[in-house]
Design an enzyme around this catalytic site. Structure first.
Site, PDB file in Angstrom:
ATOM      1  N   ALA A  69       0.859  -1.179   0.000  1.00 53.47           N
ATOM      2  CA  ALA A  69       0.000   0.000   0.000  1.00 53.47           C
ATOM      3  C   ALA A  69       0.898   1.232   0.000  1.00 53.47           C
ATOM      4  O   ALA A  69       2.036   1.187   0.488  1.00 53.47           O
ATOM      5  CB  ALA A  69      -0.893  -0.014   1.234  1.00 53.47           C
ATOM      6  N   GLY A 113       0.639  -5.055   0.833  1.00 53.82           N
ATOM      7  CA  GLY A 113      -0.533  -5.153  -0.036  1.00 53.82           C
ATOM      8  C   GLY A 113      -0.225  -5.787  -1.381  1.00 53.82           C
ATOM      9  O   GLY A 113      -1.113  -6.350  -2.017  1.00 53.82           O
ATOM     10  N   GLU A 116      -0.496  -9.369  -0.705  1.00 51.08           N
ATOM     11  CA  GLU A 116      -1.914  -9.654  -0.457  1.00 51.08           C
ATOM     12  C   GLU A 116      -2.696  -9.677  -1.773  1.00 51.08           C
ATOM     13  O   GLU A 116      -3.573 -10.518  -1.968  1.00 51.08           O
ATOM     14  CB  GLU A 116      -2.480  -8.613   0.519  1.00 51.08           C
ATOM     15  CG  GLU A 116      -1.899  -8.789   1.915  1.00 51.08           C
ATOM     16  CD  GLU A 116      -2.181  -7.611   2.830  1.00 51.08           C
ATOM     17  OE1 GLU A 116      -1.864  -6.468   2.445  1.00 51.08           O
ATOM     18  OE2 GLU A 116      -2.710  -7.832   3.929  1.00 51.08           O
ATOM     19  N   GLU A 136       4.753  -5.040   7.149  1.00 54.00           N
ATOM     20  CA  GLU A 136       4.004  -3.998   7.863  1.00 54.00           C
ATOM     21  C   GLU A 136       4.491  -3.808   9.295  1.00 54.00           C
ATOM     22  O   GLU A 136       4.439  -2.713   9.839  1.00 54.00           O
ATOM     23  CB  GLU A 136       2.499  -4.337   7.877  1.00 54.00           C
ATOM     24  CG  GLU A 136       1.817  -4.184   6.527  1.00 54.00           C
ATOM     25  CD  GLU A 136       1.852  -5.445   5.666  1.00 54.00           C
ATOM     26  OE1 GLU A 136       2.670  -6.355   5.950  1.00 54.00           O
ATOM     27  OE2 GLU A 136       1.054  -5.512   4.719  1.00 54.00           O
TER      28      GLU A 136
HETATM   29  N1  CAA Z   1       4.614   3.221  -0.631  1.00 53.35           N
HETATM   30  C1  CAA Z   1       5.026   4.385  -1.162  1.00 53.35           C
HETATM   31  N2  CAA Z   1       6.202   4.525  -1.809  1.00 53.35           N
HETATM   32  C2  CAA Z   1       6.983   3.449  -1.906  1.00 53.35           C
HETATM   33  C3  CAA Z   1       6.629   2.202  -1.371  1.00 53.35           C
HETATM   34  C4  CAA Z   1       5.377   2.101  -0.706  1.00 53.35           C
HETATM   35  N3  CAA Z   1       4.915   0.955  -0.208  1.00 53.35           N
HETATM   36  N4  CAA Z   1       7.634   1.330  -1.607  1.00 53.35           N
HETATM   37  C5  CAA Z   1       8.565   2.006  -2.288  1.00 53.35           C
HETATM   38  N5  CAA Z   1       8.193   3.279  -2.454  1.00 53.35           N
HETATM   39  C6  CAA Z   1       8.932   4.358  -3.127  1.00 53.35           C
HETATM   40  C7  CAA Z   1      10.083   4.853  -2.274  1.00 53.35           C
HETATM   41  O1  CAA Z   1       9.614   5.786  -1.323  1.00 53.35           O
HETATM   42  C8  CAA Z   1      10.987   5.444  -3.314  1.00 53.35           C
HETATM   43  O2  CAA Z   1      10.498   6.709  -3.662  1.00 53.35           O
HETATM   44  P1  CAA Z   1      11.544   7.949  -3.876  1.00 53.35           P
HETATM   45  O3  CAA Z   1      12.388   7.520  -5.052  1.00 53.35           O
HETATM   46  O4  CAA Z   1      10.634   9.102  -4.192  1.00 53.35           O
HETATM   47  O5  CAA Z   1      12.322   8.072  -2.622  1.00 53.35           O
HETATM   48  C9  CAA Z   1      10.787   4.537  -4.503  1.00 53.35           C
HETATM   49  O6  CAA Z   1       9.560   3.854  -4.294  1.00 53.35           O
HETATM   50  C10 CAA Z   1      11.881   3.479  -4.640  1.00 53.35           C
HETATM   51  O7  CAA Z   1      11.986   2.811  -3.397  1.00 53.35           O
HETATM   52  P2  CAA Z   1      13.398   2.604  -2.618  1.00 53.35           P
HETATM   53  O8  CAA Z   1      14.319   3.731  -2.922  1.00 53.35           O
HETATM   54  O9  CAA Z   1      13.086   2.319  -1.197  1.00 53.35           O
HETATM   55  O10 CAA Z   1      13.916   1.302  -3.385  1.00 53.35           O
HETATM   56  P3  CAA Z   1      14.853   0.146  -2.798  1.00 53.35           P
HETATM   57  O11 CAA Z   1      15.166  -0.712  -3.967  1.00 53.35           O
HETATM   58  O12 CAA Z   1      15.963   0.717  -2.017  1.00 53.35           O
HETATM   59  O13 CAA Z   1      13.923  -0.665  -1.764  1.00 53.35           O
HETATM   60  C11 CAA Z   1      11.915  -1.801  -1.047  1.00 53.35           C
HETATM   61  C12 CAA Z   1      12.815  -1.374  -2.237  1.00 53.35           C
HETATM   62  C13 CAA Z   1      12.640  -2.806  -0.162  1.00 53.35           C
HETATM   63  C14 CAA Z   1      10.658  -2.425  -1.636  1.00 53.35           C
HETATM   64  C15 CAA Z   1      11.558  -0.533  -0.211  1.00 53.35           C
HETATM   65  O14 CAA Z   1      11.074   0.471  -1.087  1.00 53.35           O
HETATM   66  C16 CAA Z   1      10.501  -0.769   0.833  1.00 53.35           C
HETATM   67  O15 CAA Z   1      10.794  -1.332   1.870  1.00 53.35           O
HETATM   68  N6  CAA Z   1       9.244  -0.334   0.544  1.00 53.35           N
HETATM   69  C17 CAA Z   1       8.169  -0.422   1.500  1.00 53.35           C
HETATM   70  C18 CAA Z   1       7.626  -1.827   1.586  1.00 53.35           C
HETATM   71  C19 CAA Z   1       6.523  -1.892   2.615  1.00 53.35           C
HETATM   72  O16 CAA Z   1       6.720  -1.602   3.770  1.00 53.35           O
HETATM   73  N7  CAA Z   1       5.309  -2.330   2.187  1.00 53.35           N
HETATM   74  C20 CAA Z   1       4.154  -2.448   3.057  1.00 53.35           C
HETATM   75  C21 CAA Z   1       3.301  -1.211   2.976  1.00 53.35           C
HETATM   76  S1  CAA Z   1       1.972  -1.228   4.150  1.00 53.35           S
HETATM   77  C22 CAA Z   1       0.760  -2.201   3.450  1.00 53.35           C
HETATM   78  O17 CAA Z   1       0.919  -2.738   2.382  1.00 53.35           O
HETATM   79  C23 CAA Z   1      -0.506  -2.349   4.277  1.00 53.35           C
HETATM   80  C24 CAA Z   1      -1.492  -3.341   3.725  1.00 53.35           C
HETATM   81  O18 CAA Z   1      -1.460  -4.481   4.131  1.00 53.35           O
HETATM   82  C25 CAA Z   1      -2.543  -2.967   2.803  1.00 53.35           C
END
Ligand code: CAA
Length: 262
Positions: A69, A113, A116, A136
């Site tokens: 998400a 998500g 999911e 999460e």
């Molecule tokens: N939401 C918003 N933006 C996201 C994102 C997310 N879930 N995941 C990645 N991005 C964005 C980053 O903020 C970044 O943006 P900027 O370039 O503007 O800074 C861009 O995508 C690239 O990401 P990274 O620079 O972090 O890339 P990376 O290769 O170093 O890492 C990753 C990749 C490990 C996937 C890392 O981005 C990450 O950990 N993302 C979050 C994953 C996460 O926590 N997901 C769960 C979300 S909560 C949820 O999903 C609730 C639910 O159950 C519905």
């Protein structure tokens, strides 16, 4: 209808074709926001209503199926906004309403998500680059679109607990061993493999496909006796279809069946 966060195409050659949906927010690693989920829901329902479509494939980019998400879109939500705004829940169930088979073709990150969403599909095909997880916990929250429910059913309690409680990612091979994914393929051939599976499905009888899907979901969601009863009723009801007559006659006449999906 034109979309901004997804791409849609029709692929294939036969009488029934494949609806291909590509998640397309590459800068955000296909993070799922309200607009993307609305568009995904609309595209799924459009393919569901199109008689020329037999099967649907959802895919992302090489780097990410979906990284979860959209954290930026939800970071400052209050409880009532989350509860009434429906951002996290909006359209998540649409995919479960689709009766045609849905294949997730996953390369790169399928997190939160994203995982999911993949688990709501009927078949997950993984590229060898795929990474699955429910991170999460690292954000001080929990999965909000079925992760705590579908992951244990897919991989068992012990592995689900470990993944959910630590937020660690699991690679494609581990995901296949654990039963989350149907098959792992080289990243370069992921989409071709998914479209080939879809093409096989497109040839088969529509009513039987929908009933198999309903029966397997019943097995997943209810007890054994309810599931077996549902399956028996579905099996009996298929004797009312032209495709059953055709499928069995074709076998006895040693020819290929020509299904008419009714
Ligand atoms: N939401 C918003 N933006 C996201 C994102 C997310 N879930 N995941 C990645 N991005 C964005 C980053 O903020 C970044 O943006 P900027 O370039 O503007 O800074 C861009 O995508 C690239 O990401 P990274 O620079 O972090 O890339 P990376 O290769 O170093 O890492 C990753 C990749 C490990 C996937 C890392 O981005 C990450 O950990 N993302 C979050 C994953 C996460 O926590 N997901 C769960 C979300 S909560 C949820 O999903 C609730 C639910 O159950 C519905």
């Amino acid at each position: 209808m034109s979309y901004e966060c997804i791409l849609t195409e029709v692929r294939g050659e036969g009488a029934r074709k494949t609806g291909l949906i590509t998640l397309n927010r590459p800068k955000q690693l296909n993070a799922l926001n309200g607009q993307l989920m609305d568009e995904l829901g609309a595209a799924l329902l459009a393919f569901e209503a199109d008689e020329g479509i037999g099967c649907i494939v959802i895919t992302g980019s090489e780097k990410a199926f979906a990284a979860g998400a959209d954290i930026a879109a939800m970071a400052t939500l209050g409880y009532m906004e989350a509860y009434t705004g429906g951002f996290i829940t909006r359209n998540w169930e649409t995919i479960r309403q689709v009766r045609k088979p849905v294949i997730a073709a996953v390369a790169g990150f399928a997190l939160g998500g994203g995982n999911e969403l993949a688990m709501m599909c009927d078949i997950i095909l993984a590229a060898d680059t795929a990474k699955f997880g429910q991170p999460e916990i690292k954000l001080g929250t929990i999965p909000g679109a079925g992760g705590t429910q579908r992951l244990p059913r897919a991989v068992g309690k012990a592995k689900a607990m470990e993944l959910l409680l630590t937020g660690r990612m699991m690679g494609a091979e581990e995901a296949e061993r654990a039963g989350l994914v149907a098959r792992v393929v080289p990243a370069a051939s992921l989409l071709d493999e998914a479209l080939a599976v879809a093409a096989q499905i497109n040839e088969l009888s529509g009513p039987s496909l929908m009933m198999i899907k309903e029966c397997v979901n019943e097995a997943y969601e209810s007890g054994l006796s309810t599931g077996v009863r549902t399956e028996r009723h579905m099996f009996q009801s298929l004797f009312g279809t032209e495709d059953q007559r055709e499928g069995m006659a074709a076998f006895l006449e040693k020819r290929k069946p020509a299904f008419r999906h009714r």
